[in-house]
Design a protein around this motif. Structure first.
Motif, PDB file in Angstrom:
ATOM      1  N   MET A   1      51.098  62.940  74.943  1.00 11.60           N
ATOM      2  CA  MET A   1      51.662  64.071  75.635  1.00 11.60           C
ATOM      3  C   MET A   1      51.506  63.803  77.132  1.00 11.60           C
ATOM      4  O   MET A   1      50.422  63.541  77.621  1.00 11.60           O
ATOM      5  N   ASN A   2      52.613  63.902  77.798  1.00 12.25           N
ATOM      6  CA  ASN A   2      52.575  63.632  79.225  1.00 12.25           C
ATOM      7  C   ASN A   2      52.389  64.924  80.013  1.00 12.25           C
ATOM      8  O   ASN A   2      52.402  66.019  79.474  1.00 12.25           O
ATOM      9  N   ALA A   3      52.250  64.838  81.277  1.00 13.93           N
ATOM     10  CA  ALA A   3      51.974  65.964  82.166  1.00 13.93           C
ATOM     11  C   ALA A   3      53.133  66.962  82.177  1.00 13.93           C
ATOM     12  O   ALA A   3      52.919  68.178  82.223  1.00 13.93           O
ATOM     13  N   CYS A   4      54.375  66.451  82.112  1.00 21.18           N
ATOM     14  CA  CYS A   4      55.541  67.354  82.119  1.00 21.18           C
ATOM     15  C   CYS A   4      55.555  68.232  80.875  1.00 21.18           C
ATOM     16  O   CYS A   4      55.830  69.431  80.955  1.00 21.18           O
ATOM     17  N   GLU A   5      55.276  67.647  79.714  1.00 20.00           N
ATOM     18  CA  GLU A   5      55.234  68.419  78.476  1.00 20.00           C
ATOM     19  C   GLU A   5      54.109  69.442  78.528  1.00 20.00           C
ATOM     20  O   GLU A   5      54.270  70.583  78.092  1.00 20.00           O
ATOM     21  N   LEU A   6      52.969  69.026  79.029  1.00 18.88           N
ATOM     22  CA  LEU A   6      51.820  69.909  79.144  1.00 18.88           C
ATOM     23  C   LEU A   6      52.142  71.093  80.063  1.00 18.88           C
ATOM     24  O   LEU A   6      51.839  72.247  79.740  1.00 18.88           O
ATOM     25  N   LEU A   7      52.796  70.830  81.187  1.00 17.41           N
ATOM     26  CA  LEU A   7      53.197  71.902  82.102  1.00 17.41           C
ATOM     27  C   LEU A   7      54.222  72.832  81.449  1.00 17.41           C
ATOM     28  O   LEU A   7      54.173  74.051  81.612  1.00 17.41           O
ATOM     29  N   ARG A   8      55.175  72.284  80.717  1.00 17.25           N
ATOM     30  CA  ARG A   8      56.177  73.095  80.024  1.00 17.25           C
ATOM     31  C   ARG A   8      55.507  74.006  78.988  1.00 17.25           C
ATOM     32  O   ARG A   8      55.802  75.198  78.902  1.00 17.25           O
ATOM     33  N   LEU A   9      54.594  73.466  78.187  1.00 19.51           N
ATOM     34  CA  LEU A   9      53.872  74.270  77.190  1.00 19.51           C
ATOM     35  C   LEU A   9      53.029  75.353  77.875  1.00 19.51           C
ATOM     36  O   LEU A   9      52.971  76.502  77.408  1.00 19.51           O
ATOM     37  N   LEU A  10      52.384  74.982  78.964  1.00 21.41           N
ATOM     38  CA  LEU A  10      51.573  75.937  79.714  1.00 21.41           C
ATOM     39  C   LEU A  10      52.440  77.063  80.275  1.00 21.41           C
ATOM     40  O   LEU A  10      52.086  78.244  80.205  1.00 21.41           O
ATOM     41  N   THR A  12      55.396  78.063  79.110  1.00 17.73           N
ATOM     42  CA  THR A  12      55.880  78.860  77.980  1.00 17.73           C
ATOM     43  C   THR A  12      54.806  79.839  77.525  1.00 17.73           C
ATOM     44  O   THR A  12      55.073  81.033  77.319  1.00 17.73           O
ATOM     45  N   GLU A  13      53.583  79.336  77.376  1.00 17.41           N
ATOM     46  CA  GLU A  13      52.491  80.223  76.960  1.00 17.41           C
ATOM     47  C   GLU A  13      52.225  81.283  78.022  1.00 17.41           C
ATOM     48  O   GLU A  13      51.968  82.450  77.702  1.00 17.41           O
ATOM     49  N   HIS A  14      52.297  80.894  79.295  1.00 24.50           N
ATOM     50  CA  HIS A  14      52.110  81.854  80.387  1.00 24.50           C
ATOM     51  C   HIS A  14      53.162  82.955  80.325  1.00 24.50           C
ATOM     52  O   HIS A  14      52.852  84.144  80.448  1.00 24.50           O
ATOM     53  N   ASP A  15      54.437  82.577  80.134  1.00 24.12           N
ATOM     54  CA  ASP A  15      55.526  83.558  80.074  1.00 24.12           C
ATOM     55  C   ASP A  15      55.365  84.498  78.877  1.00 24.12           C
ATOM     56  O   ASP A  15      55.567  85.710  78.995  1.00 24.12           O
ATOM     57  N   GLU A  16      54.986  83.940  77.726  1.00 24.50           N
ATOM     58  CA  GLU A  16      54.775  84.768  76.527  1.00 24.50           C
ATOM     59  C   GLU A  16      53.608  85.739  76.735  1.00 24.50           C
ATOM     60  O   GLU A  16      53.682  86.908  76.376  1.00 24.50           O
ATOM     61  N   THR A  17      52.533  85.244  77.342  1.00 24.50           N
ATOM     62  CA  THR A  17      51.360  86.088  77.591  1.00 24.50           C
ATOM     63  C   THR A  17      51.690  87.172  78.623  1.00 24.50           C
ATOM     64  O   THR A  17      51.269  88.328  78.482  1.00 24.50           O
TER      65      THR A  17
END
Length: 134
Positions: A1-10, A12-17
């Motif tokens: 998992m690269n940094a871009c994917e990690l930022l995208r997941l973060l 997405t989770e931030h927006d959902e939260t």
């Protein structure tokens, strides 16, 4: 998992939260409004009850049951049957029957006598006076 994917997941989770937090804030606002309205109504009911309790004589009994009501009505009818020509005033009838003479009791009897008059059992020869219809 690269940094871009990690930022995208973060993100997405931030927006959902954040959306969930907004939803919870809206629920809290609705519940706070409902609670304030309910507490206001409760305060009104409490004040009304205090006023009514203050106006009710201490010896006032709770509302009669259906059986008690039927018994009082029968006693009223019996009084008129025993004295067919007598004209009763409301207070005199209460004293004759040994009923309480407080205003709520008098009003209940007034209502009962009105119903008996409408049914044709009694007549009103004058205001507040009742006698058995002959």
């Amino acid at each position: 998992m690269n940094a871009c994917e990690l930022l995208r997941l973060l993100r997405t989770e931030h927006d959902e939260t954040a959306a969930r937090a907004d939803n919870l804030r809206e629920q809290i606002e609705r519940l706070t409004t409902a609670l304030a309205e309910t507490e206001a109504r409760l305060a009104e009911l409490t004040a009304t009850r205090k006023v009514i309790d203050g106006l009710t004589p201490p010896d006032h009994e709770p509302a009669p049951t259906q059986t008690t009501t039927a018994t009082v009505c029968q006693r009223i009818v019996t009084a008129f049957n025993e004295h067919p020509g007598k004209v009763f005033r409301l207070h005199d009838l209460h004293e004759h029957l040994g009923l309480p003479t407080d205003e709520p009791s008098i009003n209940v009897t007034r209502s009962r006598l009105g119903r008996l008059a409408r049914q044709g059992f009694l007549e009103q020869p004058g205001r507040g006076r009742y006698q058995k219809r002959t």
